[in-house]
Motif scaffolding. Structure first.
Motif, PDB file in Angstrom:
ATOM      1  N   LYS A   1      71.241 -89.615  29.319  1.00 16.66           N
ATOM      2  CA  LYS A   1      72.222 -90.393  30.079  1.00 16.66           C
ATOM      3  C   LYS A   1      73.484 -90.694  29.299  1.00 16.66           C
ATOM      4  O   LYS A   1      74.560 -90.851  29.865  1.00 16.66           O
TER       5      LYS A   1
ATOM      6  N   SER B 244      67.610 -77.822  25.737  1.00 20.43           N
ATOM      7  CA  SER B 244      68.519 -78.653  26.534  1.00 20.43           C
ATOM      8  C   SER B 244      67.730 -79.675  27.321  1.00 20.43           C
ATOM      9  O   SER B 244      66.630 -79.396  27.807  1.00 20.43           O
ATOM     10  N   SER B 245      68.300 -80.859  27.434  1.00 21.62           N
ATOM     11  CA  SER B 245      67.680 -81.911  28.233  1.00 21.62           C
ATOM     12  C   SER B 245      68.760 -82.860  28.705  1.00 21.62           C
ATOM     13  O   SER B 245      69.856 -82.902  28.147  1.00 21.62           O
ATOM     14  N   ASP B 246      68.464 -83.609  29.741  1.00 22.50           N
ATOM     15  CA  ASP B 246      69.405 -84.604  30.247  1.00 22.50           C
ATOM     16  C   ASP B 246      69.272 -85.877  29.442  1.00 22.50           C
ATOM     17  O   ASP B 246      68.168 -86.388  29.225  1.00 22.50           O
TER      18      ASP B 246
ATOM     19  N   GLY C 197      74.860 -86.557  28.855  1.00 22.50           N
ATOM     20  CA  GLY C 197      74.751 -85.503  29.868  1.00 22.50           C
ATOM     21  C   GLY C 197      73.841 -84.405  29.363  1.00 22.50           C
ATOM     22  O   GLY C 197      72.675 -84.647  29.054  1.00 22.50           O
ATOM     23  N   ASN C 198      74.350 -83.190  29.270  1.00 21.37           N
ATOM     24  CA  ASN C 198      73.552 -82.044  28.834  1.00 21.37           C
ATOM     25  C   ASN C 198      73.406 -82.083  27.316  1.00 21.37           C
ATOM     26  O   ASN C 198      74.309 -81.712  26.581  1.00 21.37           O
TER      27      ASN C 198
END
Length: 997
Positions: free
Chosen positions: A250, A246-248, A253-254
């Motif tokens: 833009k 998982s990473s942000d 989101g997730n």
């Protein structure tokens, strides 16, 4: 030689303060009893759990879970104890024969001499401690073990490594646990060996000579080699972990899965680091022969430097100089993978998106008015508002209560050719311990043990006073549901244990003839006839009276874990339970229907969501609780794979397979064989009451705010991002809940029971889409998600704007102000959105809490369509006004009459003949009761006669007014306003009857 005479041979020893043998025996006995008591306390929890699982018929769940935990505890506890113990023993064995003569070693000599007599005990104590801690930690991984050993294939492969999804969902979590355990064992063994070598002179800090003996160097180098080998394995597993990382991001989101930098920088970096770690590990193992730290230290330093440069700096450079200048082109292929995987993982890949104009092209308002009656069964009774009304009108006794949110179901009204499915609001009259006249242990646990009866009402109408039109009511309950077992021993509000079936009688209810009592005849609960069981429960529940109370005898059973959610969670701890269990009368029994989910967070490329946040809305916030028990659980795959039932009388739990293709459910069925019954075992009567679950719908609607888009470029631009609007009927700022109602979508030929919601553009209040799912189980379109997408080139009013329009229109605002007169309060019901001929019909019931009773009554209905708004007494009148139609207002289905003794719905004005028929019927009933000497029935008949005569007079007056006037009754157009030439209506018991429809 000792003196064999009778006198003493030396000074006499005098024992001062030494306890006598009797005292020592007593103290020893007390000590043994204390230990036994502690053991029994621990045993009581285990024993009561076993008894409970056996009582519900799921002892296999208890034993499978227990033996799995015990196996993991002993295996991994023993492995850790051996790892640490062997390293301590080996370090002690490899100690140098002589210590250097230095201050450091002289200080250590004191410690060595101090622990010398206790070395074995210290070794056993340290290994036992680390073994217990590690075993307890491993026992908590029982789900991971069972999923790994029983895992089945998904039949789908990830797009990067082309491995089956089961590798990520079932295998990778177990490999990571093993890796973590290996790191822990190696580090603890290294620490233990280092301390031992230092204590016995194998390692020296200030002593002259070499800092480490060759034996210590070899031992520690091997441990460091094992650590670096495990690091190499970690780098290799990290390659696959990128698919579920998982990473942000833009744009989304997730984000879960590989992006450009992951695939082109991190992935090769992990491979290179794996190779470096393997070489470094070989150098550490080589110290067994070279007896020098030089090469291993150089290798380890190179590995650390490579991790910084290759694993950190290089990916940052790629992201900065390759991705960011042209992000959309670089990320598009990976976004497409994420789009596909996320839609599959959440079951939204079959969503049908239709373009919808948002305005009607039909100018024939008569047709629109007719279509409004057929397009949906517009539910005016809001289950989240009318619970206080049910409470006031149908509670009957203070020791009964209804849940704060009632439920919506479907029941058939009428018989034969006139049978029609009706949206129904339903609730159970459950036990309310706070209303017991006198609280004590006997009353709380023996006398008041259960609720009694179902109360249900038509969802689409109310009577002329705004009260629900009950289809099942009174105590005992009677009405359209027929005969059924009415006692409710298991319910959402039943959170306390009860002891039933013994010598103490239980209160059913009371009427004019006195208390009605019963004794529980079910087979649920645990039998307390056994003294050992009583002692165990006395300890487990902290209630010593269970052990000796005379109210417990032959046949006594203890009932606990009594909410439907608790029971399903206990018998299937591998399921996540929906927040809304709902009751239904099925084959003569009240059954709680519970939806349950299988989940995982290991579906590659599918974005994760937090269940607690996703399923929260204005209703869960108002109740100060989450809709899903697993608040913090992050998942990226969910299926409504199991439907469960809990019998409200005997608590029997049944699990039914619902999603027959779900690989996660198949895995758990292998782990717990025989616990889930096949889908074919679901009876038709049960199927008729099953529906699409709310929490799954909330998760899917949250994902569809972004994943309705299938094009990567549009997805990355964020121009089509939606949001779930705030609930316009309150000011909490929480999401609007989804609503159940029967409705007909465009291109469909008939109504279907559906679950609906709306979307607005991100950061705006106008409508962007309408979403519905077919919630009618057993039909071919069950679970089909439809989205009506509104044009983005022009604005269509959303729920908040519609509510604002209602509140700001002058005549409506004035009417609302008058409704709030005195101490009355206005409460808005569910704002229903229904597609109608290209436009959107909004309907909202308005309730008034008037007088001292403060329970809501339906007083007005708000309707808007195509910019036209109406605020009228009934839905029919409001629709007539909106569509500029004249004539009869809404009428009940042909052949359907209000229940005996109730007033007709607000939408139906009785004719003179109907009222006279009621007069004749009441008169006949009174004469029959008089002949039988049944004075209670005679009194009721006389009351009905009086009411019927009054209705006949009112109906005749209405006829005369129509003939003399403009065809409508002389009635105030604004609540509280006096009719011309008339007087103000009398106030009723709620202080607002003059405003009633």
């Amino acid at each position: 030689m000792p003196d064999r005479g009778g006198g003493p041979t030396g000074p006499r020893r005098i024992s001062v303060g030494r306890p006598s043998r009797r005292v020592r025996t007593l103290l020893m006995t007390l000590g043994v009893l204390a230990v036994l008591a502690m053991v029994f306390v621990m045993f009581a929890g285990f024993w009561t759990d076993w008894l409970w699982y056996r009582s519900v018929g799921y002892s296999s769940v208890f034993t499978t879970t227990l033996w799995t935990k015990i196996g993991l505890f002993f295996v991994f506890g023993l492995l850790m104890a051996v790892a640490v113990g062997v390293n301590i023993w080996l370090a002690h064995r490899l100690r140098p024969p002589l210590s250097a003569m230095s201050a450091e070693q002289q200080n250590l000599d004191r410690y060595r001499m101090g622990i010398a007599p206790y070395k074995k005990w210290i070794l056993l104590g340290v290994t036992a401690l680390v073994g217990l801690v590690s075993g307890a930690s491993a026992a908590g991984q029982w789900r991971t073990w069972l999923m790994w050993v029983n895992g089945v294939d998904f039949g789908q492969k990830d797009p990067q490594f082309h491995l089956d999804v089961s590798f990520y969902a079932f295998d990778l979590p177990w490999y990571r646990f093993l890796l973590g355990f290996g790191f822990a064992a190696t580090v603890l063994g290294l620490i233990a060996a280092t301390v031992t070598h230092y204590l016995y002179g194998g390692l020296r800090i200030t002593s002259p000579g070499a800092r480490a003996t060759s034996s210590a160097t070899g031992h520690l180098s091997v441990l460091l080699g094992v650590f670096v080998t495990l690091k190499a394995v970690a780098y290799w597993l990290d390659r696959y972990g990128l698919a579920v990382k998982s990473s942000d991001f833009k744009a989304t989101g997730n984000w879960t899965g590989l992006r450009y930098t992951d695939a082109n920088a991190y992935l090769p970096a992990k491979t290179i680091l794996f190779c470096i770690a393997v070489i470094c590990a070989v150098l550490f193992f080589a110290t067994l022969w070279r007896r020098t730290w030089q090469l291993p230290v150089i290798g380890f330093g190179l590995m650390v430097l490579s991790a910084v440069l290759i694993g950190g700096l290089y990916p940052a450079i790629v992201q900065k100089f390759q991705v960011q200048p042209n992000e959309q082109a670089k990320e598009a292929p990976y976004v497409e993978k994420n789009l596909k995987a996320t839609r599959e993982a959440y079951g939204i890949n079959g969503t049908e998106v239709q373009e919808y104009q948002g305005k009607s092209a039909t100018e024939d308002k008569t047709k629109l008015r007719d279509d409004a009656d057929s397009v949906a069964s517009l539910r005016l009774l809001d289950p989240n508002v009318v619970s206080p009304t049910f409470q006031q009108l149908q509670q009957m006794k203070n020791y009964y209560a209804f849940p704060s949110n009632l439920d919506v179901d479907r029941y058939t009204s009428g018989k034969g050719a006139d049978a029609k499915e009706q949206d129904t609001v339903i609730g159970l009259r459950e036990l309310n311990l706070g209303g017991i006249p006198k609280n004590n242990w006997i009353n709380d646990h023996f006398r008041y043990t259960h609720g009694y009866g179902v109360v249900s009402a038509k969802g689409t109408t109310a009577d002329q006073d705004g009260r629900p039109v009950f289809t099942e009511s009174d105590l005992p309950s009677k009405g359209s549901l027929g005969e059924y077992q009415q006692r409710v021993y298991y319910g959402e509000k039943t959170t306390q244990y009860s002891i039933v079936g013994g010598p103490q009688k239980e209160i059913d209810y009371s009427d004019d003839s006195g208390e009605k009592t019963t004794s529980f005849k079910g087979k649920s609960g645990v039998n307390l006839s056994n003294p050992m069981n009583r002692a165990a429960y006395a300890v487990a529940f902290g209630e010593p009276q269970i052990l000796y109370s005379g109210a417990i005898g032959e046949g006594s059973r203890i009932l606990y874990n009594r909410t439907p959610k608790e029971r399903v969670e206990a018998v299937a701890p591998w399921l996540t339970i929906d927040g809304d269990a709902y009751p239904a009368v099925i084959d003569g029994r009240i059954q709680w229907i519970v939806d349950a989910y299988t989940t995982t967070n290991g579906y590659p490329y599918a974005s994760r969501t937090t269940l607690g946040d996703t399923t929260a809305d204005s209703l869960t916030a108002a109740n100060n609780q989450r809709a899903v028990v697993a608040q913090e659980n992050q998942v990226n795959y969910i299926r409504n794979s199991v439907k469960a039932t809990v019998d409200a009388y005997d608590g029997k739990v049944k699990l039914y397979e619902w999603d027959t293709e779900d690989p996660v459910l198949k895995t758990w069925k292998k782990a717990f064989p025989g616990t889930v019954e096949p889908k074919s075992k679901i009876s038709k009567t049960l199927m008729d009451h099953m529906r699409y679950p709310q929490d799954l719908f909330k998760v899917q609607r949250e994902l569809l705010t972004r994943y309705h888009v299938k094009d990567a470029t549009t997805f990355l631009s964020g121009s089509e991002v939606w949001q779930v609007p705030d609930d316009p009927t309150n000011k909490t700022g929480d999401a609007v809940p989804p609503y159940y109602l029967s409705m007909q979508l465009p291109k469909e030929k008939s109504q279907s029971f559906s679950l609906t919601t709306t979307f607005t553009p991100n950061g705006r209040d106008n409508l962007s889409a309408f979403m519905a799912v077919n919630a009618e189980a057993g039909t071919k379109d069950y679970g089909k998600i439809s989205v009506l997408k509104l044009p983005s080139s022009r604005t269509v009013d959303g729920p908040k704007q519609v509510q604002s329009q209602f509140n700001s229109e002058q005549t409506i605002a004035e009417s609302i102000r008058l409704l709030r007169g005195g101490d009355s309060e206005v409460e808005y019901g569910n704002l229903l959105t229904v597609p109608l001929d290209g436009g959107l019909l909004y309907v909202e019931p308005v309730y008034v809490r008037g007088g001292g009773l403060k329970y809501p009554l339906l007083r007005k209905v708000l309707v808007t369509y195509g910019g036209a708004t109406a605020f009228e007494d009934t839905l029919g009148q409001a629709l007539d006004k909106v569509f500029d139609a004249k004539g009869d207002t809404e009428k009940p289905p042909e052949g359907e009459k209000p229940p005996e003794g109730e007033k007709p719905p607000a939408s139906e004005d009785p004719t003179v003949q109907e009222a006279l028929d009621d007069v004749q019927q009441a008169f006949d009933d009174g004469q029959e009761a008089f002949r039988k000497g049944d004075w209670e029935a005679y009194g009721k008949a006389q009351k009905k006669l009086e009411e019927a005569l009054k209705r006949a007079a009112e109906a005749q007056a209405d006829v005369e007014k129509r003939e003399a006037g403009d065809g409508k009754p002389a009635k105030p157009s604004v609540p509280g306003e006096q009719p011309e030439g008339g007087t103000k209506p009398d106030a009723g018991e709620d202080g607002a009857k003059g405003n009633s429809p």
